[in-house]
Design a protein around this motif. Structure first.
Motif, PDB file in Angstrom:
ATOM      1  N   LEU A 274      54.615   3.817 -44.978  1.00 57.45           N
ATOM      2  CA  LEU A 274      53.491   3.366 -44.171  1.00 57.45           C
ATOM      3  C   LEU A 274      53.924   3.055 -42.735  1.00 57.45           C
ATOM      4  CD1 LEU A 274      51.652   1.082 -46.733  1.00 57.45           C
ATOM      5  CD2 LEU A 274      50.655   3.049 -45.569  1.00 57.45           C
ATOM      6  N   ALA A 275      55.077   2.428 -42.608  1.00 58.48           N
ATOM      7  CA  ALA A 275      55.578   2.117 -41.269  1.00 58.48           C
ATOM      8  C   ALA A 275      55.842   3.397 -40.478  1.00 58.48           C
ATOM      9  CB  ALA A 275      56.853   1.283 -41.370  1.00 58.48           C
ATOM     10  N   GLU A 276      56.371   4.414 -41.154  1.00 58.91           N
ATOM     11  CA  GLU A 276      56.602   5.693 -40.490  1.00 58.91           C
ATOM     12  C   GLU A 276      55.282   6.336 -40.069  1.00 58.91           C
ATOM     13  OE1 GLU A 276      59.709   7.452 -39.864  1.00 58.91           O
ATOM     14  OE2 GLU A 276      60.239   5.346 -40.029  1.00 58.91           O
ATOM     15  N   LEU A 277      54.282   6.299 -40.939  1.00 55.48           N
ATOM     16  CA  LEU A 277      52.973   6.871 -40.618  1.00 55.48           C
ATOM     17  C   LEU A 277      52.366   6.157 -39.422  1.00 55.48           C
ATOM     18  CD1 LEU A 277      51.334   7.388 -44.145  1.00 55.48           C
ATOM     19  CD2 LEU A 277      52.396   9.103 -42.680  1.00 55.48           C
ATOM     20  N   ALA A 278      52.444   4.824 -39.427  1.00 53.32           N
ATOM     21  CA  ALA A 278      51.852   4.039 -38.342  1.00 53.32           C
ATOM     22  C   ALA A 278      52.532   4.324 -37.007  1.00 53.32           C
ATOM     23  CB  ALA A 278      51.939   2.552 -38.670  1.00 53.32           C
ATOM     24  N   SER A 279      53.815   4.699 -37.044  1.00 45.30           N
ATOM     25  CA  SER A 279      54.544   4.991 -35.810  1.00 45.30           C
ATOM     26  C   SER A 279      54.302   6.407 -35.304  1.00 45.30           C
ATOM     27  CB  SER A 279      56.051   4.788 -36.031  1.00 45.30           C
ATOM     28  OG  SER A 279      56.575   5.805 -36.876  1.00 45.30           O
ATOM     29  N   GLY A 280      53.583   7.226 -36.108  1.00 46.99           N
ATOM     30  CA  GLY A 280      53.279   8.588 -35.692  1.00 46.99           C
ATOM     31  C   GLY A 280      54.333   9.615 -36.054  1.00 46.99           C
ATOM     32  N   LEU A 304      48.706   7.899 -50.703  1.00 43.57           N
ATOM     33  CA  LEU A 304      48.436   6.690 -49.933  1.00 43.57           C
ATOM     34  C   LEU A 304      47.078   6.744 -49.242  1.00 43.57           C
ATOM     35  CD1 LEU A 304      51.863   5.833 -48.264  1.00 43.57           C
ATOM     36  CD2 LEU A 304      50.529   4.354 -49.759  1.00 43.57           C
ATOM     37  N   LEU A 305      46.753   7.900 -48.665  1.00 38.20           N
ATOM     38  CA  LEU A 305      45.461   8.052 -48.004  1.00 38.20           C
ATOM     39  C   LEU A 305      44.327   7.802 -48.992  1.00 38.20           C
ATOM     40  CD1 LEU A 305      46.052  11.172 -45.720  1.00 38.20           C
ATOM     41  CD2 LEU A 305      45.928   8.793 -45.025  1.00 38.20           C
ATOM     42  N   GLU A 306      44.491   8.330 -50.195  1.00 36.35           N
ATOM     43  CA  GLU A 306      43.459   8.143 -51.215  1.00 36.35           C
ATOM     44  C   GLU A 306      43.384   6.681 -51.637  1.00 36.35           C
ATOM     45  OE1 GLU A 306      42.216   9.812 -55.670  1.00 36.35           O
ATOM     46  OE2 GLU A 306      44.002  10.577 -54.645  1.00 36.35           O
ATOM     47  N   GLU A 307      44.547   6.043 -51.837  1.00 41.04           N
ATOM     48  CA  GLU A 307      44.573   4.653 -52.273  1.00 41.04           C
ATOM     49  C   GLU A 307      43.944   3.732 -51.247  1.00 41.04           C
ATOM     50  OE1 GLU A 307      47.843   1.224 -53.610  1.00 41.04           O
ATOM     51  OE2 GLU A 307      48.486   3.273 -53.160  1.00 41.04           O
ATOM     52  N   LEU A 308      44.187   4.003 -49.959  1.00 39.55           N
ATOM     53  CA  LEU A 308      43.693   3.145 -48.888  1.00 39.55           C
ATOM     54  C   LEU A 308      42.282   3.525 -48.435  1.00 39.55           C
ATOM     55  CD1 LEU A 308      46.972   2.994 -46.778  1.00 39.55           C
ATOM     56  CD2 LEU A 308      45.923   1.077 -47.990  1.00 39.55           C
ATOM     57  N   GLY A 309      41.765   4.638 -48.948  1.00 37.11           N
ATOM     58  CA  GLY A 309      40.446   5.089 -48.518  1.00 37.11           C
ATOM     59  C   GLY A 309      40.434   5.496 -47.067  1.00 37.11           C
ATOM     60  N   ALA A 310      41.556   6.043 -46.584  1.00 41.48           N
ATOM     61  CA  ALA A 310      41.698   6.417 -45.176  1.00 41.48           C
ATOM     62  C   ALA A 310      41.538   7.922 -45.007  1.00 41.48           C
ATOM     63  CB  ALA A 310      43.063   5.978 -44.653  1.00 41.48           C
ATOM     64  N   THR A 311      41.037   8.302 -43.856  1.00 46.40           N
ATOM     65  CA  THR A 311      40.850   9.721 -43.558  1.00 46.40           C
ATOM     66  C   THR A 311      41.916  10.265 -42.625  1.00 46.40           C
ATOM     67  OG1 THR A 311      39.348   9.159 -41.732  1.00 46.40           O
ATOM     68  CG2 THR A 311      38.354   9.574 -43.905  1.00 46.40           C
ATOM     69  N   SER A 312      42.759   9.393 -42.086  1.00 42.96           N
ATOM     70  CA  SER A 312      43.834   9.832 -41.193  1.00 42.96           C
ATOM     71  C   SER A 312      45.050   8.952 -41.409  1.00 42.96           C
ATOM     72  CB  SER A 312      43.396   9.752 -39.725  1.00 42.96           C
ATOM     73  OG  SER A 312      43.258   8.401 -39.319  1.00 42.96           O
ATOM     74  N   ARG A 313      46.185   9.406 -40.918  1.00 40.10           N
ATOM     75  CA  ARG A 313      47.427   8.653 -41.067  1.00 40.10           C
ATOM     76  C   ARG A 313      47.372   7.346 -40.280  1.00 40.10           C
ATOM     77  NH1 ARG A 313      52.350  12.508 -41.700  1.00 40.10           N
ATOM     78  NH2 ARG A 313      51.447  14.138 -42.969  1.00 40.10           N
ATOM     79  N   PHE A 314      46.853   7.413 -39.057  1.00 43.58           N
ATOM     80  CA  PHE A 314      46.774   6.198 -38.261  1.00 43.58           C
ATOM     81  C   PHE A 314      45.842   5.180 -38.919  1.00 43.58           C
ATOM     82  CE2 PHE A 314      44.900   3.563 -34.895  1.00 43.58           C
ATOM     83  CZ  PHE A 314      46.052   2.986 -34.398  1.00 43.58           C
ATOM     84  N   GLU A 315      44.717   5.651 -39.439  1.00 48.26           N
ATOM     85  CA  GLU A 315      43.794   4.760 -40.132  1.00 48.26           C
ATOM     86  C   GLU A 315      44.477   4.118 -41.341  1.00 48.26           C
ATOM     87  OE1 GLU A 315      39.492   4.928 -42.475  1.00 48.26           O
ATOM     88  OE2 GLU A 315      40.090   6.592 -41.177  1.00 48.26           O
ATOM     89  N   ALA A 316      45.341   4.877 -42.013  1.00 46.71           N
ATOM     90  CA  ALA A 316      46.083   4.323 -43.152  1.00 46.71           C
ATOM     91  C   ALA A 316      47.006   3.200 -42.688  1.00 46.71           C
ATOM     92  CB  ALA A 316      46.887   5.424 -43.838  1.00 46.71           C
ATOM     93  N   GLY A 317      47.660   3.375 -41.523  1.00 46.90           N
ATOM     94  CA  GLY A 317      48.530   2.339 -40.996  1.00 46.90           C
ATOM     95  C   GLY A 317      47.764   1.082 -40.655  1.00 46.90           C
TER      96      GLY A 317
END
Length: 326
Positions: A274-280, A304-317
C-alpha cells in the motif's frame, strides 16, 4: 462521521490528536473569512494561528484573510509529495558524502584552491572485514545511540556476537535502531526476533539500498561505493557529515513500518504494498523492492483494490490511510 474519518487520516499521517481534531473542525470552514472562523471557534485570530501552526507549517491549511483547508485526498497527496522530496534530498546528500571518500582516503581528489584553505576530513577507510571484534571495540569506546541499515541479513555464526554486543549496549542505556528490507522477514525471521528480544528497535522498508551505521554524533560508517558489499568501509567522524547521514537515516525511519509482530507477515507485506502504491511506484519497481514476481504484485494489487472498494491505486492509498492501515 466525517470528523472521525479526518482524525483517523490525520493521525495516520503523523499529526497529533490535537492537530487532527482541529483539522476536522476547520475542514467545513474552508473559504470562510478568518475573523468569522475565529469567532466560530470562540478564539482570537492570533490564538488560532498559534494552535494551527503544525497544520500551517505542513501546508495542510493556509491562513490569510480567508481560511484555506486541503481536503483529505489533497492532504494525503501533499504529505506523500513532501515525504518523497525529503527522502530524495537526504539520499542525494548521502551520495555526495560518498563522493568525498577519495578525499578521506588521502588520494588526489581535492577542492579547488579558490574555495579556501584545504583541511582533511576526519576519518579513514577500513579495508578489512567489519568483524564482531571491531563492532565490540566500537561499542566499548563510544557513547550515544546506534542506528544502522542492513540491506541483507544472513544467518552467520558471528551474528550472535553482534547481538550480544547490542544487548550489552542497550542494557547500559543506549538506544539501538535498525532498518531492514521486507525480504528479511521471509529469509531471516529468527535473526530479527533475537534482535527484538534484546531490545533493538526494528522497522521494515520494501528495500534497503546500502549498509550504513551511525554511532552517536561521532561516527558515520558506510561502504565505498554505497551498496550491499560491506568493504571497504568508510569511517567518518566529521560532525557535519555525521549529522547529514543521521538525517538520512531518520527520514527512512519515518517512512519505515514497525516490525514488532514478525509473525504477521501477510499484514506487513500488505502495508508495504500500500505504501508503494501511495507513492506512485510502478509494478516493476514494487516487484523488485518486495522481492516477489511481477505477476504476484499485479494479483495483490487487484485484490487490494477490490478489498478497499477503490477504482485507482491512488484512491487505494487514500482509503488505506483513512482506515489507519498506513
Amino acid at each position: 462521521m466525517e470528523n472521525g474519518r479526518s482524525q483517523t487520516l490525520m493521525t495516520a499521517l503523523g499529526f497529533d490528536l490535537g492537530a487532527a481534531q482541529l483539522y476536522s473542525r476547520l475542514l467545513p470552514l474552508n473559504g470562510w473569512p478568518l475573523v468569522v472562523v475565529a469567532a466560530t471557534l470562540s478564539t482570537s485570530e492570533e490564538e488560532l494561528r498559534e494552535v494551527a501552526a503544525p497544520l500551517i507549517d505542513s501546508g495542510v491549511i493556509c491562513i490569510g484573510e480567508t481560511l484555506t483547508v486541503r481536503g483529505p485526498t489533497a492532504v494525503v497527496a501533499h504529505m506523500l509529495e513532501r515525504a518523497a522530496t525529503r527522502a530524495q534530498d537526504a539520499h542525494d546528500h548521502l551520495l555526495k558524502i560518498s563522493q568525498s571518500v577519495p578525499y578521506v582516503a588521502g588520494t588526489a581528489a581535492r577542492l579547488p584552491a579558490t574555495i579556501g584553505e584545504e583541511q582533511p576530513i576526519d576519518g579513514e577507510v577500513i579495508a578489512t572485514e567489519f568483524t564482531p571484534e571491531t563492532f565490540e571495540r566500537l561499542v566499548s569506546t563510544t557513547s550515544g545511540e546506534m542506528v544502522w541499515l542492513r540491506p541483507v541479513v544472513t544467518v552467520h555464526p558471528s551474528e550472535m556476537r553482534f547481538i550480544s554486543a547490542i544487548e550489552s549496549a542497550i542494557r547500559s542505556g543506549r538506544r539501538c535502531r535498525g532498518i531492514y528490507p521486507v525480504a528479511a522477514l521471509k529469509h531471516s525471521p529468527d535473526v530479527l526476533r533475537m534482535r527484538i528480544e534484546v531490545g533493538e528497535e526494528i522497522r521494515i522498508l520494501p528495500s534497503v539500498a546500502t549498509h550504513l551505521m551511525v554511532v552517536g554524533s561521532t561516527h558515520a560508517m558506510f561502504p565505498d561505493p554505497l551498496g550491499q558489499v560491506e568493504q571497504p568501509m568508510v569511517n567518518v567522524r566529521q560532525r557535519g557529515i555525521v549529522e547529514v547521514v543521521t538525517n538520512y537515516f531518520e527520514e527512512l525511519w519515518r517512512r519505515a513500518l514497525p516490525a514488532a509482530e514478525l509473525e504477521d507477515l501477510p499484514s506487513a507485506e500488505r502495508r508495504l504494498l500500500l505504501a508503494e502504491l501511495a507513492s506512485g511506484a510502478q509494478d516493476e519497481q514494487i516487484a523488485r523492492r518486495l522481492g516477489v514476481s511481477l505477476r504476484t504484485v499485479r494479483r495483490r494489487v487487484a485484490e487490494l483494490l477490490e478489498e478497499l472498494g477503490a477504482t485507482s491505486r491512488f484512491e487505494a492509498g487514500v482509503e488505506a490511510a483513512r482506515r489507519g492501515w498506513l
